[in-house]
Design a protein around this motif. Structure first.
Motif, PDB file in Angstrom:
ATOM      1  N   THR A 136     130.632  44.399  94.469  1.00  0.00           N
ATOM      2  CA  THR A 136     129.861  43.597  93.514  1.00  0.00           C
ATOM      3  C   THR A 136     128.439  43.441  94.023  1.00  0.00           C
ATOM      4  O   THR A 136     128.203  43.356  95.228  1.00  0.00           O
ATOM      5  CB  THR A 136     130.463  42.190  93.326  1.00  0.00           C
ATOM      6  OG1 THR A 136     130.438  41.490  94.583  1.00  0.00           O
ATOM      7  CG2 THR A 136     131.884  42.264  92.800  1.00  0.00           C
ATOM      8  N   THR A 138     125.296  40.915  92.713  1.00  0.00           N
ATOM      9  CA  THR A 138     125.007  39.846  91.761  1.00  0.00           C
ATOM     10  C   THR A 138     123.686  39.180  92.071  1.00  0.00           C
ATOM     11  O   THR A 138     123.196  39.225  93.201  1.00  0.00           O
ATOM     12  CB  THR A 138     126.109  38.768  91.777  1.00  0.00           C
ATOM     13  OG1 THR A 138     126.175  38.192  93.080  1.00  0.00           O
ATOM     14  CG2 THR A 138     127.459  39.370  91.427  1.00  0.00           C
ATOM     15  N   TYR A 139     123.084  38.560  91.027  1.00  0.00           N
ATOM     16  CA  TYR A 139     121.949  37.676  91.268  1.00  0.00           C
ATOM     17  C   TYR A 139     122.194  36.368  90.510  1.00  0.00           C
ATOM     18  O   TYR A 139     122.763  36.355  89.422  1.00  0.00           O
ATOM     19  CB  TYR A 139     120.618  38.321  90.872  1.00  0.00           C
ATOM     20  CG  TYR A 139     120.395  38.543  89.399  1.00  0.00           C
ATOM     21  CD1 TYR A 139     119.751  37.588  88.613  1.00  0.00           C
ATOM     22  CD2 TYR A 139     120.801  39.733  88.789  1.00  0.00           C
ATOM     23  CE1 TYR A 139     119.526  37.804  87.259  1.00  0.00           C
ATOM     24  CE2 TYR A 139     120.583  39.951  87.445  1.00  0.00           C
ATOM     25  CZ  TYR A 139     119.934  38.978  86.678  1.00  0.00           C
ATOM     26  OH  TYR A 139     119.717  39.191  85.350  1.00  0.00           O
ATOM     27  N   THR A 140     121.786  35.274  91.138  1.00  0.00           N
ATOM     28  CA  THR A 140     122.041  33.935  90.615  1.00  0.00           C
ATOM     29  C   THR A 140     120.731  33.177  90.544  1.00  0.00           C
ATOM     30  O   THR A 140     119.968  33.153  91.521  1.00  0.00           O
ATOM     31  CB  THR A 140     123.027  33.177  91.526  1.00  0.00           C
ATOM     32  OG1 THR A 140     124.224  33.936  91.644  1.00  0.00           O
ATOM     33  CG2 THR A 140     123.347  31.806  90.956  1.00  0.00           C
ATOM     34  N   THR A 144     123.116  30.750  86.245  1.00  0.00           N
ATOM     35  CA  THR A 144     123.869  31.909  85.765  1.00  0.00           C
ATOM     36  C   THR A 144     123.991  32.940  86.872  1.00  0.00           C
ATOM     37  O   THR A 144     123.019  33.198  87.590  1.00  0.00           O
ATOM     38  CB  THR A 144     123.155  32.550  84.545  1.00  0.00           C
ATOM     39  OG1 THR A 144     123.001  31.567  83.535  1.00  0.00           O
ATOM     40  CG2 THR A 144     123.956  33.723  84.008  1.00  0.00           C
ATOM     41  N   THR A 145     125.176  33.505  87.011  1.00  0.00           N
ATOM     42  CA  THR A 145     125.397  34.600  87.947  1.00  0.00           C
ATOM     43  C   THR A 145     125.657  35.863  87.143  1.00  0.00           C
ATOM     44  O   THR A 145     126.550  35.897  86.301  1.00  0.00           O
ATOM     45  CB  THR A 145     126.585  34.320  88.874  1.00  0.00           C
ATOM     46  OG1 THR A 145     126.301  33.154  89.662  1.00  0.00           O
ATOM     47  CG2 THR A 145     126.838  35.498  89.809  1.00  0.00           C
ATOM     48  N   THR A 146     124.874  36.903  87.402  1.00  0.00           N
ATOM     49  CA  THR A 146     125.003  38.165  86.680  1.00  0.00           C
ATOM     50  C   THR A 146     125.467  39.242  87.638  1.00  0.00           C
ATOM     51  O   THR A 146     124.874  39.441  88.700  1.00  0.00           O
ATOM     52  CB  THR A 146     123.658  38.579  86.056  1.00  0.00           C
ATOM     53  OG1 THR A 146     123.224  37.535  85.180  1.00  0.00           O
ATOM     54  CG2 THR A 146     123.807  39.875  85.267  1.00  0.00           C
ATOM     55  N   ASN A 147     126.548  39.948  87.275  1.00  0.00           N
ATOM     56  CA  ASN A 147     127.107  41.016  88.094  1.00  0.00           C
ATOM     57  C   ASN A 147     126.449  42.329  87.692  1.00  0.00           C
ATOM     58  O   ASN A 147     126.650  42.827  86.581  1.00  0.00           O
ATOM     59  CB  ASN A 147     128.625  41.094  87.888  1.00  0.00           C
ATOM     60  CG  ASN A 147     129.265  42.105  88.827  1.00  0.00           C
ATOM     61  OD1 ASN A 147     128.611  42.643  89.701  1.00  0.00           O
ATOM     62  ND2 ASN A 147     130.548  42.345  88.629  1.00  0.00           N
ATOM     63  N   ILE A 148     125.671  42.897  88.618  1.00  0.00           N
ATOM     64  CA  ILE A 148     124.974  44.151  88.326  1.00  0.00           C
ATOM     65  C   ILE A 148     125.914  45.334  88.523  1.00  0.00           C
ATOM     66  O   ILE A 148     126.011  46.222  87.694  1.00  0.00           O
ATOM     67  CB  ILE A 148     123.722  44.293  89.219  1.00  0.00           C
ATOM     68  CG1 ILE A 148     122.773  43.106  88.981  1.00  0.00           C
ATOM     69  CG2 ILE A 148     122.993  45.592  88.925  1.00  0.00           C
ATOM     70  CD1 ILE A 148     121.598  43.063  89.921  1.00  0.00           C
ATOM     71  N   ASN A 149     126.602  45.369  89.692  1.00  0.00           N
ATOM     72  CA  ASN A 149     127.641  46.362  89.978  1.00  0.00           C
ATOM     73  C   ASN A 149     127.131  47.799  89.981  1.00  0.00           C
ATOM     74  O   ASN A 149     127.823  48.716  89.583  1.00  0.00           O
ATOM     75  CB  ASN A 149     128.807  46.226  88.995  1.00  0.00           C
ATOM     76  CG  ASN A 149     130.083  46.812  89.583  1.00  0.00           C
ATOM     77  OD1 ASN A 149     130.247  46.806  90.793  1.00  0.00           O
ATOM     78  ND2 ASN A 149     130.960  47.295  88.748  1.00  0.00           N
ATOM     79  N   VAL A 164     120.209  36.945  95.601  1.00  0.00           N
ATOM     80  CA  VAL A 164     120.943  38.195  95.405  1.00  0.00           C
ATOM     81  C   VAL A 164     122.063  38.263  96.433  1.00  0.00           C
ATOM     82  O   VAL A 164     121.869  37.954  97.609  1.00  0.00           O
ATOM     83  CB  VAL A 164     120.011  39.418  95.554  1.00  0.00           C
ATOM     84  CG1 VAL A 164     120.792  40.709  95.400  1.00  0.00           C
ATOM     85  CG2 VAL A 164     118.897  39.344  94.525  1.00  0.00           C
ATOM     86  N   ASN A 165     123.252  38.685  95.991  1.00  0.00           N
ATOM     87  CA  ASN A 165     124.401  38.764  96.895  1.00  0.00           C
ATOM     88  C   ASN A 165     125.169  40.055  96.621  1.00  0.00           C
ATOM     89  O   ASN A 165     125.045  40.646  95.540  1.00  0.00           O
ATOM     90  CB  ASN A 165     125.325  37.558  96.701  1.00  0.00           C
ATOM     91  CG  ASN A 165     126.222  37.303  97.903  1.00  0.00           C
ATOM     92  OD1 ASN A 165     126.247  38.092  98.844  1.00  0.00           O
ATOM     93  ND2 ASN A 165     126.955  36.204  97.874  1.00  0.00           N
TER      94      ASN A 165
END
Length: 336
Positions: A136, A138-140, A144-149, A164-165
């Protein structure tokens, strides 16, 4: 209402210069890309846009480069006021992008991390460590957390700080190679085959005792081991971790003179070769040019075709039975 903006210092009309790059240029003969509409909000924020075909047509304040350029989005507002009535415009609000702590088995990088404004394009790159893949990304923005993937992805900077995680997972391992026959001691040369249960895997192997690499020989068919040899093998497949290096040692026992075998300590194993001189049930008497010895075969293992005068190999444990020197524990019907 349409406006033209004339740059007296450079002797030309300002125009939006491109649809693919952020450009504010000067031209001597004006066209639609140098015709501007201007809308001014009560706060003084001016929306200044060119009317031509170039799509990066919004005149904005570039806080990190030349003062002004043309954009499709992002950057800082432009303020217009009547002469003599110029209030101090509000300072722009800047945001940051940070990378979360504690990311393991890979790294995450961001092209720009500070002095950011809402609407800017941010590029994030995730790089897995060897043997891992991205799970995964993601940026938060706090809400909101959005999964870029995807290992490389762009997102539009919100009007908020962003974290960013990423997580990374280990790739599956190729199944370990197996050997036939299994490692062991033999009295004859062996045909060795290597297999792997992972479909489509390639097996690399060595016979000199060194660990194989992807540059080592590729296994294609069984091969003969006629002297004591350590075979090592590793299986590989794209998109998976390599198997472990598996080792098998094949000890090919060399025959010794019968006189030497007779002199061994009791319970010591020996391999001898000699001519059959007498057969008495399970007792097979053989001799070579140095001496003779009794080969005492296991029950029901006497070869049916065995005859006096045959040259045979016998491997067993040296013992003395009632003064008779013999090799015992011999499987007479096993050529190995």
């Amino acid at each position: 209402e349409i406006w033209t903006l004339y740059d007296a210092a450079n002797g030309g009309y300002l125009y939006a210069g491109s649809s693919t790059a952020n450009q504010l240029k000067v031209q001597a003969e004006n066209d639609a890309n140098g015709q501007w509409t201007i809308e001014i909000a009560s706060s003084g924020v001016a929306t200044i846009k060119a009317q031509g075909t170039n799509t990066r047509n919004w005149l904005r304040l570039n806080s990190s480069g030349s003062p002004f350029s043309c954009y499709a989005s992002g950057q800082a507002d432009v303020y217009l006021y009547k002469a003599g009535d110029v209030p101090t415009p509000p300072a722009p609000t800047y945001y940051t992008v940070s990378v979360a702590q504690g990311i393991t088995n890979g790294t995450v990088s961001v092209d720009t991390t500070s002095n950011l404004v809402g609407g800017e394009t941010i590029t994030v790159t995730a790089t897995p460590a060897a043997g891992y893949e991205l799970a995964t990304l993601t940026y938060t923005d706090g809400q909101t957390t959005t999964n870029i993937n995807q290992t490389t992805m762009q997102f539009t900077m919100p009007a908020a700080d962003v974290t960013v995680n990423a997580t990374f997972t280990e790739l599956d391992h190729v199944a370990n190679p197996t050997f036939t026959p299994a490692a062991g001691s033999f009295i004859t040369a062996q045909q060795v085959s290597i297999a792997c249960d992972t479909e489509g895997a390639t097996i690399h192997y060595t016979t000199d005792g060194t660990d194989p690499t992807t540059n080592s020989a590729v296994y294609a068919e069984p091969f003969t081991v006629s002297a004591t040899t350590t075979v090592k093998a590793m299986a590989v497949k794209a998109g998976m971790n390599n198997s472990d290096v598996i080792s098998a040692t094949y000890t090919i026992i060399e025959p010794m003179a019968i006189a030497q075998a007779r002199a061994l300590a009791d319970d010591t194993y020996a391999l001898v070769q000699g001519v059959v001189t007498f057969i008495d049930g399970r007792n097979i008497y053989v001799q070579d040019e140095t001496a003779g010895i009794d080969l005492y075969l296991n029950t029901n293992t006497i070869p049916q075709a065995l005859a006096i005068g045959d040259m045979v190999l016998g491997y067993g444990k040296k013992t003395v039975y009632k003064g008779l020197v013999e090799l015992t524990g011999i499987a007479g019907n096993n050529a190995n």
